[in-house]
Design an enzyme around this catalytic site. Sequence first.
Site, PDB file in Angstrom:
ATOM      1  N   GLU A  24      34.800  62.727  12.417  1.00 61.23           N
ATOM      2  CA  GLU A  24      36.229  63.016  12.506  1.00 61.23           C
ATOM      3  C   GLU A  24      36.904  62.045  13.459  1.00 61.23           C
ATOM      4  O   GLU A  24      36.251  61.344  14.228  1.00 61.23           O
ATOM      5  CB  GLU A  24      36.471  64.450  12.976  1.00 61.23           C
ATOM      6  N   ASP A  52      34.257  60.649  16.406  1.00 63.94           N
ATOM      7  CA  ASP A  52      32.943  61.234  16.644  1.00 63.94           C
ATOM      8  C   ASP A  52      32.028  60.859  15.487  1.00 63.94           C
ATOM      9  O   ASP A  52      32.452  60.902  14.314  1.00 63.94           O
ATOM     10  CB  ASP A  52      33.044  62.751  16.760  1.00 63.94           C
ATOM     11  N   ARG A  65      39.930  58.923  19.208  1.00 65.44           N
ATOM     12  CA  ARG A  65      38.494  58.924  19.498  1.00 65.44           C
ATOM     13  C   ARG A  65      37.751  59.434  18.279  1.00 65.44           C
ATOM     14  O   ARG A  65      38.031  60.516  17.778  1.00 65.44           O
ATOM     15  CB  ARG A  65      38.196  59.842  20.693  1.00 65.44           C
ATOM     16  N   GLY A  85      40.901  64.960  24.434  1.00 66.65           N
ATOM     17  CA  GLY A  85      40.944  65.656  25.712  1.00 66.65           C
ATOM     18  C   GLY A  85      41.040  64.691  26.885  1.00 66.65           C
ATOM     19  O   GLY A  85      40.557  63.564  26.828  1.00 66.65           O
ATOM     20  N   ASN A 114      39.917  62.085  16.374  1.00 66.91           N
ATOM     21  CA  ASN A 114      40.784  62.877  17.243  1.00 66.91           C
ATOM     22  C   ASN A 114      41.973  62.015  17.658  1.00 66.91           C
ATOM     23  O   ASN A 114      41.794  60.952  18.243  1.00 66.91           O
ATOM     24  CB  ASN A 114      40.023  63.325  18.496  1.00 66.91           C
ATOM     25  N   SER A 142      37.647  71.054  19.251  1.00 66.65           N
ATOM     26  CA  SER A 142      36.888  71.604  20.376  1.00 66.65           C
ATOM     27  C   SER A 142      35.702  72.466  19.939  1.00 66.65           C
ATOM     28  O   SER A 142      35.283  73.372  20.654  1.00 66.65           O
ATOM     29  CB  SER A 142      37.806  72.418  21.300  1.00 66.65           C
ATOM     30  N   GLU A 160      43.163  75.832  21.101  1.00 61.07           N
ATOM     31  CA  GLU A 160      42.754  74.889  22.143  1.00 61.07           C
ATOM     32  C   GLU A 160      43.699  74.880  23.352  1.00 61.07           C
ATOM     33  O   GLU A 160      43.657  73.966  24.172  1.00 61.07           O
ATOM     34  CB  GLU A 160      42.655  73.484  21.554  1.00 61.07           C
ATOM     35  N   TYR A 173      33.063  71.549  27.765  1.00 57.21           N
ATOM     36  CA  TYR A 173      34.080  71.688  28.811  1.00 57.21           C
ATOM     37  C   TYR A 173      33.619  72.369  30.098  1.00 57.21           C
ATOM     38  O   TYR A 173      34.271  72.235  31.125  1.00 57.21           O
ATOM     39  CB  TYR A 173      35.294  72.447  28.256  1.00 57.21           C
TER      40      TYR A 173
END
Length: 323
Positions: free
Chosen positions: A279, A265, A263, A285, A281, A154, A22, A224
Amino acid sequence: MTAIDVKSFGKVAVLMGGDSAERPVSLMSGEGVLKALLSQGVDAHAFDPSERGLHELKTEGFARCFIALHGRHGEDGSVQGALELLGIPYTGSGVMASAVAMDKVMTKRVWIAEGLPTPKFRRLRRGEHGREVTREVPDTLGLPLIVKPAREGSSFGVTKVPGYSGMHEAVAFAAQFDPDVLCEEFIEGDEVTCPVLGEGDAAVALPVIRIQAPDGKYDFEHKYHSDETQYHCPSGLPEAEEREIQRIVVEAYRLLGCRGWGRADLMIRASDRQPFLLEMNTSPGMTGHSLVPRSAQAAGMSYEQLCVHLLAGASLDNPPAKA
Protein backbone atom coordinates in the site's frame (compact mmCIF):
# COMPACT_ATOMS: atom_id res chain seq x y z
CA MET A 1 19.56 22.14 2.59
CA THR A 2 18.32 25.49 1.33
CA ALA A 3 17.23 27.87 4.08
CA ILE A 4 13.46 28.34 4.26
CA ASP A 5 11.84 31.60 5.35
CA VAL A 6 9.23 30.24 7.77
CA LYS A 7 7.65 33.68 8.17
CA SER A 8 6.49 33.43 4.56
CA PHE A 9 4.20 30.56 5.55
CA GLY A 10 1.82 32.90 7.39
CA LYS A 11 -0.62 31.44 9.89
CA VAL A 12 -0.47 27.64 9.77
CA ALA A 13 -3.08 25.10 10.92
CA VAL A 14 -1.89 21.65 11.93
CA LEU A 15 -4.93 19.48 11.21
CA MET A 16 -5.06 16.65 13.73
CA GLY A 17 -7.53 14.36 15.43
CA GLY A 18 -10.50 14.00 13.12
CA ASP A 19 -13.18 11.33 13.42
CA SER A 20 -11.56 8.22 11.92
CA ALA A 21 -10.49 5.08 13.77
CA GLU A 22 -6.96 6.50 13.63
CA ARG A 23 -7.83 9.60 15.68
CA PRO A 24 -5.49 8.70 18.60
CA VAL A 25 -2.55 8.24 16.22
CA SER A 26 -3.39 11.49 14.44
CA LEU A 27 -3.38 13.39 17.72
CA MET A 28 0.09 12.02 18.50
CA SER A 29 1.32 12.91 15.00
CA GLY A 30 -0.20 16.39 15.15
CA GLU A 31 1.23 17.21 18.54
CA GLY A 32 4.70 16.23 17.34
CA VAL A 33 4.40 18.29 14.16
CA LEU A 34 3.00 21.31 16.03
CA LYS A 35 5.84 21.26 18.55
CA ALA A 36 8.42 20.93 15.76
CA LEU A 37 6.99 23.80 13.72
CA LEU A 38 6.74 26.09 16.74
CA SER A 39 10.37 25.33 17.60
CA GLN A 40 11.33 26.59 14.12
CA GLY A 41 9.45 29.86 14.50
CA VAL A 42 6.36 28.91 12.48
CA ASP A 43 3.07 30.57 13.49
CA ALA A 44 1.41 27.16 13.91
CA HIS A 45 -1.84 26.26 15.66
CA ALA A 46 -3.65 23.00 16.40
CA PHE A 47 -6.94 22.50 14.53
CA ASP A 48 -9.23 19.48 15.03
CA PRO A 49 -11.80 19.17 12.19
CA SER A 50 -14.01 16.97 14.36
CA GLU A 51 -14.46 19.85 16.80
CA ARG A 52 -14.46 22.85 14.45
CA GLY A 53 -15.83 23.56 10.98
CA LEU A 54 -13.23 23.79 8.24
CA HIS A 55 -14.71 27.11 7.14
CA GLU A 56 -13.10 28.59 10.27
CA LEU A 57 -9.72 28.11 8.58
CA LYS A 58 -10.72 30.82 6.15
CA THR A 59 -12.40 33.14 8.62
CA GLU A 60 -9.45 32.91 11.01
CA GLY A 61 -6.91 33.73 8.34
CA PHE A 62 -4.96 30.49 8.02
CA ALA A 63 -2.64 30.62 5.02
CA ARG A 64 -1.73 26.92 4.75
CA CYS A 65 -2.37 23.58 6.44
CA PHE A 66 -0.17 20.72 7.58
CA ILE A 67 -2.37 17.63 7.33
CA ALA A 68 -1.56 15.29 10.23
CA LEU A 69 -4.89 13.50 9.89
CA HIS A 70 -4.96 9.76 9.18
CA GLY A 71 -7.66 7.55 7.70
CA ARG A 72 -11.15 8.56 6.65
CA HIS A 73 -11.92 12.24 6.12
CA GLY A 74 -8.25 13.08 6.47
CA GLU A 75 -6.29 10.88 4.10
CA ASP A 76 -8.96 9.93 1.58
CA GLY A 77 -9.34 13.16 -0.40
CA SER A 78 -12.21 14.55 1.69
CA VAL A 79 -10.36 17.26 3.60
CA GLN A 80 -8.15 17.87 0.57
CA GLY A 81 -11.26 18.67 -1.49
CA ALA A 82 -12.53 21.05 1.18
CA LEU A 83 -9.19 22.85 1.28
CA GLU A 84 -9.24 23.12 -2.52
CA LEU A 85 -12.60 24.88 -2.29
CA LEU A 86 -11.28 27.16 0.46
CA GLY A 87 -8.15 27.87 -1.58
CA ILE A 88 -5.81 27.00 1.32
CA PRO A 89 -2.62 25.11 0.30
CA TYR A 90 -2.01 21.85 2.18
CA THR A 91 0.71 19.27 2.62
CA GLY A 92 0.70 15.93 0.87
CA SER A 93 -1.18 14.51 -2.08
CA GLY A 94 -4.15 16.08 -3.82
CA VAL A 95 -7.76 14.91 -3.98
CA MET A 96 -7.51 12.12 -6.56
CA ALA A 97 -4.21 10.62 -5.41
CA SER A 98 -5.37 10.67 -1.79
CA ALA A 99 -8.68 8.98 -2.66
CA VAL A 100 -7.08 6.28 -4.82
CA ALA A 101 -4.26 5.51 -2.38
CA MET A 102 -6.71 5.22 0.51
CA ASP A 103 -8.49 2.43 -1.36
CA LYS A 104 -6.09 -0.52 -1.34
CA VAL A 105 -8.02 -2.31 -4.08
CA MET A 106 -7.97 0.65 -6.46
CA THR A 107 -4.28 1.18 -5.67
CA LYS A 108 -3.53 -2.43 -6.60
CA ARG A 109 -5.46 -2.10 -9.84
CA VAL A 110 -3.37 0.89 -10.88
CA TRP A 111 -0.13 -0.88 -10.02
CA ILE A 112 -1.12 -4.13 -11.73
CA ALA A 113 -2.13 -2.24 -14.88
CA GLU A 114 1.35 -0.75 -15.01
CA GLY A 115 3.15 -4.01 -14.26
CA LEU A 116 4.24 -3.29 -10.70
CA PRO A 117 4.39 -6.26 -8.29
CA THR A 118 1.67 -6.56 -5.64
CA PRO A 119 0.24 -9.68 -3.96
CA LYS A 120 -2.72 -11.47 -5.54
CA PHE A 121 -6.04 -10.46 -4.04
CA ARG A 122 -9.80 -10.77 -3.97
CA ARG A 123 -12.22 -8.03 -2.99
CA LEU A 124 -15.35 -9.00 -1.02
CA ARG A 125 -18.09 -6.40 -1.24
CA ARG A 126 -21.05 -5.98 1.07
CA GLY A 127 -23.22 -9.06 0.67
CA GLU A 128 -20.21 -11.30 -0.05
CA HIS A 129 -19.22 -11.87 3.58
CA GLY A 130 -21.13 -15.12 4.10
CA ARG A 131 -19.43 -18.43 4.93
CA GLU A 132 -19.93 -19.97 1.47
CA VAL A 133 -18.11 -17.12 -0.28
CA THR A 134 -15.38 -16.56 2.31
CA ARG A 135 -14.51 -20.23 2.55
CA GLU A 136 -13.62 -20.46 -1.14
CA VAL A 137 -11.18 -17.51 -1.10
CA PRO A 138 -8.14 -19.58 0.02
CA ASP A 139 -8.65 -21.84 -3.01
CA THR A 140 -7.22 -19.09 -5.23
CA LEU A 141 -5.02 -17.13 -2.80
CA GLY A 142 -3.59 -20.00 -0.77
CA LEU A 143 -2.97 -20.16 2.96
CA PRO A 144 -2.08 -18.41 5.11
CA LEU A 145 -3.57 -15.19 3.75
CA ILE A 146 -4.23 -11.65 4.95
CA VAL A 147 -7.71 -10.17 5.46
CA LYS A 148 -8.11 -6.43 5.98
CA PRO A 149 -10.46 -3.49 5.34
CA ALA A 150 -10.05 -2.01 1.86
CA ARG A 151 -9.94 1.53 3.25
CA GLU A 152 -8.30 1.72 6.67
CA GLY A 153 -4.84 2.21 8.17
CA SER A 154 -2.69 1.56 11.24
CA SER A 155 -3.38 -2.19 10.92
CA PHE A 156 -6.97 -1.80 12.12
CA GLY A 157 -9.10 -4.83 11.23
CA VAL A 158 -6.19 -6.89 9.88
CA THR A 159 -6.02 -10.66 10.42
CA LYS A 160 -3.54 -13.29 9.26
CA VAL A 161 -5.68 -16.34 8.52
CA PRO A 162 -3.89 -19.72 8.83
CA GLY A 163 -6.78 -21.97 7.77
CA TYR A 164 -10.21 -22.16 6.14
CA SER A 165 -12.03 -22.14 9.47
CA GLY A 166 -10.77 -18.66 10.33
CA MET A 167 -11.95 -16.92 7.14
CA HIS A 168 -15.50 -15.98 8.11
CA GLU A 169 -14.49 -14.48 11.44
CA ALA A 170 -11.62 -12.52 9.84
CA VAL A 171 -13.87 -11.09 7.13
CA ALA A 172 -16.53 -10.14 9.69
CA PHE A 173 -13.87 -8.37 11.77
CA ALA A 174 -12.53 -6.41 8.78
CA ALA A 175 -16.07 -5.50 7.73
CA GLN A 176 -16.53 -3.66 11.05
CA PHE A 177 -14.16 -1.03 9.61
CA ASP A 178 -15.19 -1.09 5.94
CA PRO A 179 -17.90 -2.98 3.98
CA ASP A 180 -15.29 -3.71 1.30
CA VAL A 181 -12.88 -6.37 2.51
CA LEU A 182 -9.53 -7.13 0.90
CA CYS A 183 -8.29 -10.71 0.98
CA GLU A 184 -4.62 -10.82 0.00
CA GLU A 185 -2.00 -13.44 -0.72
CA PHE A 186 0.45 -13.70 2.19
CA ILE A 187 4.07 -13.02 1.24
CA GLU A 188 6.55 -14.74 3.54
CA GLY A 189 9.71 -12.70 4.05
CA ASP A 190 11.10 -9.36 5.16
CA GLU A 191 8.75 -6.45 5.84
CA VAL A 192 10.08 -3.08 4.70
CA THR A 193 8.87 0.47 4.20
CA CYS A 194 10.23 3.29 2.08
CA PRO A 195 9.25 6.99 2.21
CA VAL A 196 9.22 9.31 -0.79
CA LEU A 197 9.53 13.10 -0.87
CA GLY A 198 8.67 15.44 -3.75
CA GLU A 199 6.56 15.24 -6.89
CA GLY A 200 6.82 13.85 -10.42
CA ASP A 201 10.33 13.65 -11.82
CA ALA A 202 11.65 15.36 -8.68
CA ALA A 203 10.32 12.62 -6.37
CA VAL A 204 13.08 10.83 -4.46
CA ALA A 205 13.08 7.83 -2.17
CA LEU A 206 14.51 8.03 1.33
CA PRO A 207 16.41 5.10 2.91
CA VAL A 208 14.53 1.82 3.25
CA ILE A 209 13.58 0.65 6.75
CA ARG A 210 13.45 -3.07 7.54
CA ILE A 211 10.93 -3.93 10.24
CA GLN A 212 11.27 -6.77 12.72
CA ALA A 213 8.24 -7.20 14.95
CA PRO A 214 7.89 -9.88 17.65
CA ASP A 215 6.67 -13.11 16.02
CA GLY A 216 6.37 -11.17 12.76
CA LYS A 217 3.22 -9.47 14.07
CA TYR A 218 3.43 -5.79 13.11
CA ASP A 219 0.01 -4.78 14.44
CA PHE A 220 -1.31 -1.55 16.02
CA GLU A 221 0.27 -2.29 19.40
CA HIS A 222 3.68 -3.06 17.90
CA LYS A 223 3.48 0.00 15.61
CA TYR A 224 2.74 2.64 18.20
CA HIS A 225 3.22 1.40 21.74
CA SER A 226 5.76 -1.41 21.84
CA ASP A 227 9.50 -1.02 22.26
CA GLU A 228 10.06 -4.60 21.11
CA THR A 229 9.69 -3.86 17.41
CA GLN A 230 13.06 -3.28 15.74
CA TYR A 231 13.54 -0.81 12.90
CA HIS A 232 16.70 -1.24 10.86
CA CYS A 233 17.83 1.88 8.99
CA PRO A 234 20.24 1.34 7.28
CA SER A 235 18.13 -1.65 6.34
CA GLY A 236 20.96 -4.14 6.12
CA LEU A 237 19.69 -5.26 2.72
CA PRO A 238 22.11 -5.72 -0.19
CA GLU A 239 22.71 -2.37 -1.89
CA ALA A 240 21.24 -3.51 -5.21
CA GLU A 241 18.13 -4.79 -3.44
CA GLU A 242 17.59 -1.51 -1.61
CA ARG A 243 18.02 0.47 -4.85
CA GLU A 244 15.45 -1.73 -6.61
CA ILE A 245 12.95 -1.22 -3.79
CA GLN A 246 13.47 2.54 -3.97
CA ARG A 247 12.98 2.47 -7.75
CA ILE A 248 9.72 0.52 -7.48
CA VAL A 249 8.43 2.75 -4.69
CA VAL A 250 9.10 5.98 -6.58
CA GLU A 251 7.38 4.55 -9.67
CA ALA A 252 4.40 3.43 -7.56
CA TYR A 253 4.21 6.91 -6.00
CA ARG A 254 4.31 8.67 -9.37
CA LEU A 255 1.71 6.37 -10.92
CA LEU A 256 -0.79 7.26 -8.19
CA GLY A 257 -0.08 10.96 -8.74
CA CYS A 258 1.20 11.49 -5.20
CA ARG A 259 2.99 14.66 -4.19
CA GLY A 260 4.67 16.15 -1.14
CA TRP A 261 5.39 12.92 0.66
CA GLY A 262 4.26 9.35 1.07
CA ARG A 263 5.40 6.00 2.36
CA ALA A 264 5.08 2.63 0.67
CA ASP A 265 4.89 -0.63 2.60
CA LEU A 266 6.28 -3.78 0.99
CA MET A 267 7.11 -7.43 1.61
CA ILE A 268 10.22 -9.09 0.16
CA ARG A 269 9.47 -12.73 -0.67
CA ALA A 270 12.09 -14.89 1.04
CA SER A 271 12.18 -17.53 -1.70
CA ASP A 272 13.40 -15.25 -4.49
CA ARG A 273 13.81 -11.76 -2.88
CA GLN A 274 11.03 -10.32 -5.07
CA PRO A 275 9.54 -7.17 -3.50
CA PHE A 276 5.75 -6.79 -3.45
CA LEU A 277 3.96 -3.48 -2.91
CA LEU A 278 1.24 -3.58 -0.25
CA GLU A 279 0.00 0.00 0.00
CA MET A 280 0.87 3.68 -0.25
CA ASN A 281 0.32 5.97 2.72
CA THR A 282 -0.26 9.59 1.67
CA SER A 283 -0.41 11.04 5.20
CA PRO A 284 2.10 8.91 7.12
CA GLY A 285 2.41 8.92 10.87
CA MET A 286 4.66 11.46 12.56
CA THR A 287 4.69 10.00 16.08
CA GLY A 288 7.73 9.04 18.13
CA HIS A 289 7.48 5.52 16.62
CA SER A 290 6.82 6.68 13.07
CA LEU A 291 8.94 5.59 10.14
CA VAL A 292 9.24 8.59 7.84
CA PRO A 293 11.10 10.63 10.50
CA ARG A 294 13.42 7.65 11.14
CA SER A 295 14.25 7.34 7.47
CA ALA A 296 14.68 11.10 7.05
CA GLN A 297 17.05 11.17 10.00
CA ALA A 298 19.16 8.45 8.35
CA ALA A 299 19.31 10.75 5.29
CA GLY A 300 20.53 13.63 7.45
CA MET A 301 17.22 15.46 7.96
CA SER A 302 15.97 16.13 11.49
CA TYR A 303 12.31 15.81 12.50
CA GLU A 304 12.03 19.59 12.65
CA GLN A 305 13.65 20.03 9.22
CA LEU A 306 11.32 17.40 7.78
CA CYS A 307 8.21 19.17 9.10
CA VAL A 308 9.34 22.54 7.71
CA HIS A 309 10.29 20.95 4.36
CA LEU A 310 6.85 19.34 4.02
CA LEU A 311 5.08 22.56 4.98
CA ALA A 312 7.12 24.51 2.44
CA GLY A 313 5.74 22.18 -0.24
CA ALA A 314 2.08 22.80 0.65
CA SER A 315 0.08 23.34 -2.53
CA LEU A 316 -3.27 23.00 -4.30
CA ASP A 317 -4.39 20.80 -7.18
CA ASN A 318 -5.94 23.84 -8.81
CA PRO A 319 -4.38 27.06 -7.50
CA PRO A 320 -6.34 30.20 -8.28
CA ALA A 321 -5.28 31.98 -11.45
CA LYS A 322 -3.10 35.00 -10.92
CA ALA A 323 -4.62 38.29 -12.05
